[in-house]
Design a protein around this motif. Sequence first.
Motif, PDB file in Angstrom:
ATOM      1  N   LEU A  66      40.679  24.840 -43.882  1.00 38.07           N
ATOM      2  CA  LEU A  66      40.801  24.059 -42.651  1.00 38.07           C
ATOM      3  C   LEU A  66      40.232  24.802 -41.450  1.00 38.07           C
ATOM      4  CD1 LEU A  66      44.367  22.550 -43.148  1.00 38.07           C
ATOM      5  CD2 LEU A  66      42.186  21.322 -43.195  1.00 38.07           C
ATOM      6  N   LYS A  67      40.471  26.113 -41.399  1.00 41.76           N
ATOM      7  CA  LYS A  67      39.943  26.914 -40.297  1.00 41.76           C
ATOM      8  C   LYS A  67      38.417  26.921 -40.320  1.00 41.76           C
ATOM      9  CE  LYS A  67      40.174  31.492 -38.225  1.00 41.76           C
ATOM     10  NZ  LYS A  67      40.726  32.847 -38.313  1.00 41.76           N
ATOM     11  N   ALA A  68      37.842  27.079 -41.516  1.00 40.38           N
ATOM     12  CA  ALA A  68      36.388  27.078 -41.639  1.00 40.38           C
ATOM     13  C   ALA A  68      35.813  25.724 -41.238  1.00 40.38           C
ATOM     14  CB  ALA A  68      35.981  27.425 -43.071  1.00 40.38           C
ATOM     15  N   ALA A  69      36.482  24.646 -41.655  1.00 36.92           N
ATOM     16  CA  ALA A  69      36.003  23.306 -41.289  1.00 36.92           C
ATOM     17  C   ALA A  69      36.118  23.094 -39.782  1.00 36.92           C
ATOM     18  CB  ALA A  69      36.807  22.252 -42.040  1.00 36.92           C
ATOM     19  N   ARG A  70      37.203  23.563 -39.181  1.00 35.62           N
ATOM     20  CA  ARG A  70      37.394  23.434 -37.735  1.00 35.62           C
ATOM     21  C   ARG A  70      36.321  24.206 -36.974  1.00 35.62           C
ATOM     22  NH1 ARG A  70      42.091  25.849 -37.292  1.00 35.62           N
ATOM     23  NH2 ARG A  70      43.079  24.198 -38.477  1.00 35.62           N
ATOM     24  N   GLU A  71      36.026  25.432 -37.435  1.00 38.21           N
ATOM     25  CA  GLU A  71      34.996  26.238 -36.779  1.00 38.21           C
ATOM     26  C   GLU A  71      33.615  25.596 -36.918  1.00 38.21           C
ATOM     27  OE1 GLU A  71      35.449  30.096 -38.538  1.00 38.21           O
ATOM     28  OE2 GLU A  71      37.141  30.615 -37.261  1.00 38.21           O
ATOM     29  N   LYS A  72      33.349  25.016 -38.073  1.00 39.40           N
ATOM     30  CA  LYS A  72      32.073  24.337 -38.295  1.00 39.40           C
ATOM     31  C   LYS A  72      31.959  23.118 -37.368  1.00 39.40           C
ATOM     32  CE  LYS A  72      29.327  22.167 -41.912  1.00 39.40           C
ATOM     33  NZ  LYS A  72      29.297  21.746 -43.318  1.00 39.40           N
ATOM     34  N   ARG A  73      33.068  22.366 -37.255  1.00 40.48           N
ATOM     35  CA  ARG A  73      33.078  21.197 -36.392  1.00 40.48           C
ATOM     36  C   ARG A  73      32.874  21.607 -34.938  1.00 40.48           C
ATOM     37  NH1 ARG A  73      38.749  19.057 -35.478  1.00 40.48           N
ATOM     38  NH2 ARG A  73      38.614  20.809 -34.053  1.00 40.48           N
ATOM     39  N   ASP A  74      33.574  22.644 -34.511  1.00 37.81           N
ATOM     40  CA  ASP A  74      33.456  23.098 -33.121  1.00 37.81           C
ATOM     41  C   ASP A  74      32.062  23.662 -32.832  1.00 37.81           C
ATOM     42  OD1 ASP A  74      36.029  22.260 -32.735  1.00 37.81           O
ATOM     43  OD2 ASP A  74      36.911  24.280 -32.852  1.00 37.81           O
ATOM     44  N   ALA A  75      31.462  24.313 -33.802  1.00 32.65           N
ATOM     45  CA  ALA A  75      30.097  24.853 -33.615  1.00 32.65           C
ATOM     46  C   ALA A  75      29.102  23.716 -33.463  1.00 32.65           C
ATOM     47  CB  ALA A  75      29.721  25.735 -34.792  1.00 32.65           C
ATOM     48  N   GLY A  76      29.340  22.605 -34.134  1.00 35.56           N
ATOM     49  CA  GLY A  76      28.457  21.444 -34.021  1.00 35.56           C
ATOM     50  C   GLY A  76      28.552  20.772 -32.668  1.00 35.56           C
ATOM     51  N   ARG A  77      29.725  20.852 -32.051  1.00 31.18           N
ATOM     52  CA  ARG A  77      29.910  20.241 -30.728  1.00 31.18           C
ATOM     53  C   ARG A  77      29.196  21.039 -29.651  1.00 31.18           C
ATOM     54  NH1 ARG A  77      36.295  18.603 -30.411  1.00 31.18           N
ATOM     55  NH2 ARG A  77      36.210  16.949 -31.967  1.00 31.18           N
ATOM     56  N   LYS A  78      29.166  22.354 -29.827  1.00 31.80           N
ATOM     57  CA  LYS A  78      28.561  23.213 -28.806  1.00 31.80           C
ATOM     58  C   LYS A  78      27.036  23.147 -28.853  1.00 31.80           C
ATOM     59  CE  LYS A  78      32.378  26.476 -28.670  1.00 31.80           C
ATOM     60  NZ  LYS A  78      32.804  27.834 -28.918  1.00 31.80           N
ATOM     61  N   GLY A  79      26.494  22.935 -30.051  1.00 31.36           N
ATOM     62  CA  GLY A  79      25.056  23.021 -30.206  1.00 31.36           C
ATOM     63  C   GLY A  79      24.351  21.770 -30.100  1.00 31.36           C
TER      64      GLY A  79
END
Length: 79
Positions: A66-79
């Motif tokens: 879940l943490k990895a998925a959350r970080e991936k999702r958040d990285a997509g929002r920033k970029g």
Amino acid sequence: MKTTLEDLLAGLPAQEGNGGQPLGTDVSASKSKASTSVTQLDRTTANVRRVLDDEALLRTEKTAKLKAAREKRDAGRKG
């Protein structure tokens, strides 16, 4: 005809470490059992610990995913 222990053991292969003779009865069954006896409470405790450890491992793995998925999702929002 009365069957003896030797008659019953005649067809069995020789055992290692005792010269091919039947094992002696120098230790009673109660003494050998007492040294390795495990109570029902000990077995239950071991089973509960095993289940809790398994659940903790699954929870840790799920949290990491879940943490990895959350970080991936958040990285997509920033970029």
